[in-house]
Design a protein around this motif. Sequence first.
Motif, PDB file in Angstrom:
ATOM      1  N   PRO A 315       2.380   5.989 -28.593  1.00 28.00           N
ATOM      2  CA  PRO A 315       3.058   6.207 -27.478  1.00 28.00           C
ATOM      3  C   PRO A 315       2.225   6.905 -26.353  1.00 28.00           C
ATOM      4  CG  PRO A 315       4.471   6.700 -29.304  1.00 28.00           C
ATOM      5  CD  PRO A 315       2.913   6.401 -29.926  1.00 28.00           C
ATOM      6  N   ASP A 316       2.396   6.577 -25.257  1.00 22.92           N
ATOM      7  CA  ASP A 316       1.546   7.192 -24.245  1.00 22.92           C
ATOM      8  C   ASP A 316       1.378   8.623 -24.095  1.00 22.92           C
ATOM      9  OD1 ASP A 316       0.667   4.596 -23.245  1.00 22.92           O
ATOM     10  OD2 ASP A 316       2.094   4.531 -21.907  1.00 22.92           O
ATOM     11  N   SER A 317       2.620   9.042 -24.202  1.00 23.10           N
ATOM     12  CA  SER A 317       2.805  10.726 -24.084  1.00 23.10           C
ATOM     13  C   SER A 317       2.709  11.409 -25.459  1.00 23.10           C
ATOM     14  CB  SER A 317       4.056  11.019 -23.582  1.00 23.10           C
ATOM     15  OG  SER A 317       5.119  10.457 -24.402  1.00 23.10           O
ATOM     16  N   SER A 318       1.160  11.167 -26.249  1.00 24.88           N
ATOM     17  CA  SER A 318       1.049  11.589 -27.495  1.00 24.88           C
ATOM     18  C   SER A 318      -0.368  12.052 -27.637  1.00 24.88           C
ATOM     19  CB  SER A 318       1.539  10.758 -28.523  1.00 24.88           C
ATOM     20  OG  SER A 318       0.697   9.695 -28.778  1.00 24.88           O
ATOM     21  N   LEU A 319      -0.658  12.995 -28.549  1.00 25.75           N
ATOM     22  CA  LEU A 319      -2.302  13.194 -28.871  1.00 25.75           C
ATOM     23  C   LEU A 319      -2.929  12.119 -29.403  1.00 25.75           C
ATOM     24  CD1 LEU A 319      -1.412  16.500 -30.825  1.00 25.75           C
ATOM     25  CD2 LEU A 319      -2.430  16.372 -28.403  1.00 25.75           C
ATOM     26  N   GLU A 320      -4.003  12.035 -28.816  1.00 25.64           N
ATOM     27  CA  GLU A 320      -4.958  10.848 -28.960  1.00 25.64           C
ATOM     28  C   GLU A 320      -5.276  10.638 -30.462  1.00 25.64           C
ATOM     29  OE1 GLU A 320      -9.731   9.269 -28.195  1.00 25.64           O
ATOM     30  OE2 GLU A 320      -8.587  10.715 -26.932  1.00 25.64           O
ATOM     31  N   LYS A 321      -5.038   9.447 -31.251  1.00 22.45           N
ATOM     32  CA  LYS A 321      -5.241   9.237 -32.684  1.00 22.45           C
ATOM     33  C   LYS A 321      -5.762   7.816 -32.873  1.00 22.45           C
ATOM     34  CE  LYS A 321      -1.080  10.799 -33.743  1.00 22.45           C
ATOM     35  NZ  LYS A 321      -0.370  10.896 -32.238  1.00 22.45           N
ATOM     36  N   GLU A 322      -6.386   7.545 -33.950  1.00 18.08           N
ATOM     37  CA  GLU A 322      -6.959   6.280 -34.401  1.00 18.08           C
ATOM     38  C   GLU A 322      -6.625   6.030 -35.730  1.00 18.08           C
ATOM     39  OE1 GLU A 322      -8.116   2.152 -33.346  1.00 18.08           O
ATOM     40  OE2 GLU A 322      -7.822   3.827 -31.933  1.00 18.08           O
ATOM     41  N   LEU A 323      -5.422   5.430 -35.998  1.00 17.74           N
ATOM     42  CA  LEU A 323      -5.455   5.270 -37.389  1.00 17.74           C
ATOM     43  C   LEU A 323      -6.616   4.361 -38.048  1.00 17.74           C
ATOM     44  CD1 LEU A 323      -1.669   4.890 -37.799  1.00 17.74           C
ATOM     45  CD2 LEU A 323      -2.857   6.982 -38.230  1.00 17.74           C
ATOM     46  N   LYS A 324      -6.946   4.594 -39.183  1.00 17.62           N
ATOM     47  CA  LYS A 324      -7.883   3.837 -40.084  1.00 17.62           C
ATOM     48  C   LYS A 324      -7.271   3.181 -41.318  1.00 17.62           C
ATOM     49  CE  LYS A 324     -10.655   7.419 -39.878  1.00 17.62           C
ATOM     50  NZ  LYS A 324     -10.439   8.202 -38.733  1.00 17.62           N
ATOM     51  N   GLU A 594       9.516   4.967 -26.957  1.00 11.66           N
ATOM     52  CA  GLU A 594       8.285   4.368 -27.648  1.00 11.66           C
ATOM     53  C   GLU A 594       8.004   5.005 -29.018  1.00 11.66           C
ATOM     54  OE1 GLU A 594       4.950   3.358 -24.013  1.00 11.66           O
ATOM     55  OE2 GLU A 594       5.502   5.431 -24.264  1.00 11.66           O
ATOM     56  N   ARG A 595       8.353   6.283 -28.868  1.00 13.57           N
ATOM     57  CA  ARG A 595       8.075   6.940 -30.111  1.00 13.57           C
ATOM     58  C   ARG A 595       8.995   6.271 -31.295  1.00 13.57           C
ATOM     59  NH1 ARG A 595       8.152  11.373 -26.578  1.00 13.57           N
ATOM     60  NH2 ARG A 595      10.050  12.157 -27.528  1.00 13.57           N
ATOM     61  N   ILE A 596      10.249   5.919 -31.131  1.00 10.19           N
ATOM     62  CA  ILE A 596      11.126   5.247 -31.918  1.00 10.19           C
ATOM     63  C   ILE A 596      10.608   3.974 -32.405  1.00 10.19           C
ATOM     64  CG2 ILE A 596      13.518   4.268 -32.219  1.00 10.19           C
ATOM     65  CD1 ILE A 596      14.533   6.261 -29.922  1.00 10.19           C
ATOM     66  N   PHE A 597      10.005   3.199 -31.351  1.00 11.10           N
ATOM     67  CA  PHE A 597       9.489   1.751 -31.829  1.00 11.10           C
ATOM     68  C   PHE A 597       8.276   2.239 -32.860  1.00 11.10           C
ATOM     69  CE2 PHE A 597       6.627  -1.889 -30.624  1.00 11.10           C
ATOM     70  CZ  PHE A 597       7.724  -2.912 -31.435  1.00 11.10           C
TER      71      PHE A 597
END
Length: 652
Positions: A315-324, A594-597
Amino acid sequence: MKKYSLKPHSVSDFLQNSLDSEQLNAVLNSKGRSLVVAGPGSGKTRVITFKIAHLISQGVKPENILLVTFTRAASKEMIDRARKASGTSLKGMLSGTFHHICNYFIRKYSKYLDITDNFTILDREDSKDLIKHVRGQLLEDIGKKEAPVLPSAGVLLSIFSYCLNCMVDLEESIVRKNNKFLGVYEHIEEIWKRYTQIKLDHNGLDYDDLLIKTTELFENNPRILSKESERFQWILVDEFQDTNLVQYKLVEMLSSVNKNLIVVGDDAQSIYSFRGARFENVYDFLNKGDANIFKIQNNYRSTPEIVELVNKIVPDSSLEKELKAVRDSGPTPVIAETWDNLEEAAFVAQKIEEHLNDGIPPERIAVLYRSHYHSMELQMELDKRKINYILFSGPKFVETAHVKDILAFLKVIFNPLDQLSWGRLLRLFPGVGTKTSFKIISAIMSAVNDGVEPHTIIDNFESNRYNLDKIVELLKRNDANDRPTNLIEDFYSAFYGDYLDQKYPNARERRLDVERLIDISERYEDIGVLLEDLAVSEKVDIEREEKERSENIVLTTVHQAKGLEWDVVFILAVNPGDFPHAMAIMEGNYDEEERIFYVAVTRCRDFLYIVRQRGGRSKPMMGNKFVFRTGHDFISKIPENIVEKWDIGWDF
């Protein structure tokens, strides 16, 4: 002066061997105000578990740790794991849901709140019944001709609850829920006043009262707050993104002395704003200053192909993260296009059959949707193909009529002032309606205050018209000192088993639930503790669902799927206006959609199918016209090179 350096303790083997580098960093270095941003499938339970074990290994006593979770099951799982990891019993540690912990404080300090410690807790259905009662009283007072159109009891409860949990005034709560009811504001306010008073008369608190009364306790009694805050050297909060303002305020208050507040969550998975949850609490926590932030981003749940897709829909309105991704490669996610919802149902059912034939257990397959009505055609299709499924909906175990009947018997023995439970219990007997039960209850209330036993009063009403001899006998031979299991078995064998057979066509299934309740009650010596646990815990429902879930496909809304995972996941009707929901878009809540999706996609381990319709509508026909829809589309964020696109159609 010569400097002498102390060597730090070496990291325990049980930590080194059990955690990845990000998890280990969060466990060892989180202190003071710390936020652990836990991506989906990254092992947040592991972090909390080993944080507790690490604190114990450093000499912190269990009674100086507070763990707050959003489900009793999560608390139990974390404590069980922490016991094993630390090799201690953790006896004396307070843990559980916000409601469980608030219930603990209220009973401990009830005299400071002018509440007797044998109060009963009203569940949502109890609350609706009381609101319905006072609403009816008000309409009677107004008179039929002048009576306005008032919200239903359920809507009124949601207005009151939102008001309390979001710390807004009643007017703003009405605006948020449905502003057309502003015209009857004064009547809604009067219902709230009467509802508040009748709860006091019944010696009962509802779920919201547990939070509010605890807040009042600490605000009005600084010495109590100081004592409890001093006790809890470390406070850990799970699913922090789902806290409301009152819950956030409570943990801030309780951490005011030692300042060690560790919150774990993921703002990208905050999907409960309709009940007051604020993902903004995460930002408020960080903006308060001196907050440490830790990110755990290794995803142990999904294949690399699914993780790659997940990173594209953060989601655009969330803290930046990159899952690995940690797991080995798997199948490419699928975007399947059908003509309408009937074709969608046929595709999903057929694909489920294929996965079942390939050996995937049915309980490892789930179908998710934004709104329940999207599942109706699929239910019919699964029925045709004789594929068993379970819907994650319907009443909770403790809110089913037969369980509530039995709990009413326990409640009047434990708390004779519980008028709601007296009414429910008395109306089980032939000839006793609302008016008669009201007369009996009024007499009981007067008698209890004079020290007269309730069964004596009921016996006075015994006649040919009211056959109340069974309840009189039951009340004579049972009291609050008896073991709960004995009380339930006596009520069941002497009266209620026959009542079920006479009343319900599915009496056999209901009897099984009663027997389940008897099994649960055998663990308890005290009737009050049993009633508490049933009121503030969903553990019984989880155990029930696990039993029912075996050998069944799961059909569920995304909201009810949060925290769960499956090998195969289908997401239905991902169309503009269906998912994301049209009403949410109109109200400016696209970021929550967006968060629900995001939550929906991250439930999947291996096989992901995102199903949409070619015309952008699950039902493209309106009358004899085709209607196509465009607008906010989740699919547009997904690069074509990371998915397979399937064109679904009939092969005649």
